[in-house]
Design an enzyme around this catalytic site. Structure first.
Site, short mmCIF file in Angstrom:
data_model
loop_
_atom_site.label_atom_id
_atom_site.label_comp_id
_atom_site.label_asym_id
_atom_site.label_seq_id
_atom_site.Cartn_x
_atom_site.Cartn_y
_atom_site.Cartn_z
N ASP A 18 -30.98 -23.54 5.95
CA ASP A 18 -31.60 -24.57 6.77
C ASP A 18 -32.78 -25.14 5.99
O ASP A 18 -33.11 -24.66 4.91
CB ASP A 18 -32.10 -23.99 8.11
CG ASP A 18 -32.98 -22.76 7.89
OD1 ASP A 18 -33.61 -22.65 6.81
OD2 ASP A 18 -33.03 -21.91 8.79
N ASP A 20 -36.85 -26.24 6.22
CA ASP A 20 -38.10 -26.26 6.98
C ASP A 20 -38.94 -27.41 6.45
O ASP A 20 -38.94 -27.68 5.25
CB ASP A 20 -38.85 -24.94 6.80
CG ASP A 20 -38.02 -23.77 7.29
OD1 ASP A 20 -37.70 -23.73 8.50
OD2 ASP A 20 -37.65 -22.91 6.47
N ASP A 103 -45.57 -16.30 2.41
CA ASP A 103 -45.48 -14.90 1.98
C ASP A 103 -45.26 -14.74 0.47
O ASP A 103 -46.10 -14.21 -0.23
CB ASP A 103 -44.45 -14.12 2.80
CG ASP A 103 -43.12 -14.85 3.00
OD1 ASP A 103 -42.93 -15.91 2.39
OD2 ASP A 103 -42.28 -14.34 3.77
P1 ATP Z 1 -34.05 -18.08 5.02
O1 ATP Z 1 -33.20 -18.50 3.90
O2 ATP Z 1 -33.70 -16.75 5.53
O3 ATP Z 1 -34.22 -19.11 6.12
P2 ATP Z 1 -36.81 -18.69 4.52
O4 ATP Z 1 -37.63 -18.43 3.31
O5 ATP Z 1 -36.56 -20.10 4.90
O6 ATP Z 1 -35.48 -17.87 4.35
P3 ATP Z 1 -37.91 -18.42 7.13
O7 ATP Z 1 -38.06 -17.19 7.94
O8 ATP Z 1 -36.98 -19.47 7.59
O9 ATP Z 1 -37.51 -17.92 5.68
O10 ATP Z 1 -39.37 -19.00 6.93
C1 ATP Z 1 -39.61 -20.26 6.34
C2 ATP Z 1 -40.86 -20.21 5.47
O11 ATP Z 1 -42.01 -19.90 6.26
C3 ATP Z 1 -40.80 -19.12 4.39
O12 ATP Z 1 -40.16 -19.57 3.23
C4 ATP Z 1 -42.27 -18.84 4.17
O13 ATP Z 1 -42.86 -19.82 3.34
C5 ATP Z 1 -42.86 -19.00 5.56
N1 ATP Z 1 -42.88 -17.72 6.30
C6 ATP Z 1 -41.97 -17.26 7.18
N2 ATP Z 1 -42.28 -16.08 7.68
C7 ATP Z 1 -43.44 -15.74 7.11
C8 ATP Z 1 -44.33 -14.61 7.21
N3 ATP Z 1 -44.02 -13.57 8.01
N4 ATP Z 1 -45.46 -14.63 6.48
C9 ATP Z 1 -45.75 -15.67 5.68
N5 ATP Z 1 -44.99 -16.74 5.54
C10 ATP Z 1 -43.84 -16.80 6.22
MG MG Z 2 -35.55 -20.89 6.63
#
Ligand code: ATP
Ligand code: MG
Length: 391
Positions: A18, A20, A103
């Site tokens: 997805d 963001d 993170d």
């Molecule tokens: P995925 O491919 O699983 O969606 P993702 O990196 O997009 O991985 P998400 O949980 O969708 O992970 O979160 C989107 C973004 O928000 C992350 O890439 C990170 O930058 C930030 N983020 C999410 N959760 C946290 C957290 N617990 N602490 C700090 N930053 C976070």
């Molecule tokens: Mg994501």
């Protein structure tokens, strides 16, 4: 600005799950701009914009925890508890602030759709190049702020096949116990992401390496630590089969995962209850209740899935009945397929001593009539006898 997993996965040539979006507009303004949106979250307020079946997450840039010059000292906007955990994170800022509260470096890349440029404040491109997963800032502080980041480290290391940087991995060995305070509903989401992303085997290996399995599935951790050879073979086979299904685009159910993780314990308890005089089906029901009610204290399991977990377990004791109504009922049970897969994995791991897996494999491919013959050999024979004199 695109940010997070979407940008990271594009750069790594993975298919992004997805996208963001991060913006300097406030959530309320995003909501005004898009009539097809709504605001969600309290701890972390953001806007969901709906495009057909897709949801795009739009977050306002936030200021770092460590930044003293931010635009708010308001306790309502940000709060930590005694252990350093973030309770609320709604202090807005600019992109330059937003970077530092993400993170991992690889999750802190921004893609500017106005000029197609990548904004990289944390040398994330180097880490991508070297396949290194590195926390931004002081690792211990960042894990204390949000212990789930330890699980995220494992998830991304498994998913991307990255190495966790030594400085980022060291505190995990010490801080695992902080996961005990994470709400069960959040752990449920995180566990599904760990085990339903097609990298379940790798995730389990890393959870064991960092000794975090005990905070998710205590029974499974105990069994593995006691060198239960059957369970070790079984759980890896179960996860392997789930990974394979996911990578082939086949559906999977959380019930199978939970049934597998807790199987060793429920099976043992069932045997114990039987020895103390309970009938087989009562024993398995009681054992299921005990094990599930213990587990939901750590990870919540939605009722619709825990019912299926029970079904899968219960059916394990019914495969030995191959005749008559009982066998037929098993064959047409809504969850037969999941229970059958489960039993065949137990069989491959050496727990089923007879040919149940082969027998139930064979009967499924037969037509209804042939199934009846196999299930009711006596009845079919006697019917033949009765009709014989007429001809
Ligand atoms: P995925 O491919 O699983 O969606 P993702 O990196 O997009 O991985 P998400 O949980 O969708 O992970 O979160 C989107 C973004 O928000 C992350 O890439 C990170 O930058 C930030 N983020 C999410 N959760 C946290 C957290 N617990 N602490 C700090 N930053 C976070
Ligand atoms: Mg994501």
């Amino acid at each position: 600005m695109l940010v997070g997993g979407g940008v990271r996965d594009l750069l790594l040539r993975h298919a992004p799950k997805d996208f963001d979006i991060a913006t300097d507009a406030l959530p309320e303004d995003v909501k005004k701009l898009f009539s097809n949106s709504r605001l969600i979250g309290r701890r972390f307020r953001l806007a969901h914009v709906f495009f057909g079946r897709d949801i795009i997450e739009v977050a306002t840039f936030r200021a770092s925890q460590l930044d003293e010059n931010n635009n708010s000292n308001n306790d309502l906007d940000r709060a930590h508890d005694d252990s350093g955990r973030i309770l609320r994170d709604n202090v807005y800022g600019q992109l330059e602030d937003d970077v530092w509260r993400r993170d991992f470096t690889v999750n802190a890349l921004y893609y500017d759709i106005a000029d197609f440029s990548i904004v990289d404040y944390t040398s994330a491109m180097d880490d991508i190049e070297n396949k290194i997963l590195r926390l931004i800032g002081d690792p211990e502080t960042r894990y204390r702020e949000d212990p789930v980041r330890m699980l995220r480290a494992i998830r991304f290391a498994a998913k991307l096949d990255f190495t966790i940087h030594p400085d980022s991995e060291r505190p995990i060995f010490e801080l695992g116990h902080l996961l005990a305070d994470i709400p069960p509903a959040r752990l449920y989401d995180e566990v599904l992401k760990l085990f339903h992303s097609g990298k379940g085997v790798a995730s389990l290996q890393l959870l064991r390496k960092y000794d975090l399995l005990q905070y998710l599935f205590k029974p499974a951790d105990d069994a593995l630590k006691q060198s239960n050879e059957f369970f070790e073979a079984f759980i890896y086979m179960a996860l392997e089969s789930t990974d394979k299904r996911i990578n082939q685009g086949q559906p999977v159910t959380p019930a199978f995962l939970f049934a597998a993780m807790l199987w060793g314990t429920v099976d043992k308890l069932t045997e114990k209850l039987k020895q103390s005089g309970e009938s087989g089906s009562i024993a398995i029901q009681n054992a299921s209740s005990v094990v599930l009610s213990q587990q939901v204290k750590t990870i919540s399991i939605p009722k619709r899935f825990s019912m299926v977990v029970r079904d899968i377990w219960q059916m394990q004791y019914r495969f030995k009945f191959r005749h008559g109504r009982r066998a037929k009922a098993l064959l047409v049970h809504k969850k037969f397929r999941a229970a059958y897969d489960f039993m065949c994995i137990r069989s491959r791991a050496g727990q089923v001593k007879d040919d149940s897996c082969e027998w139930w494999t064979r009967i499924q491919v037969l037509g209804a009539q042939e199934q009846d013959i196999l299930l009711n050999p006596a009845k079919t024979k006697s019917r033949k006898k009765k009709t014989a004199p007429k001809s």
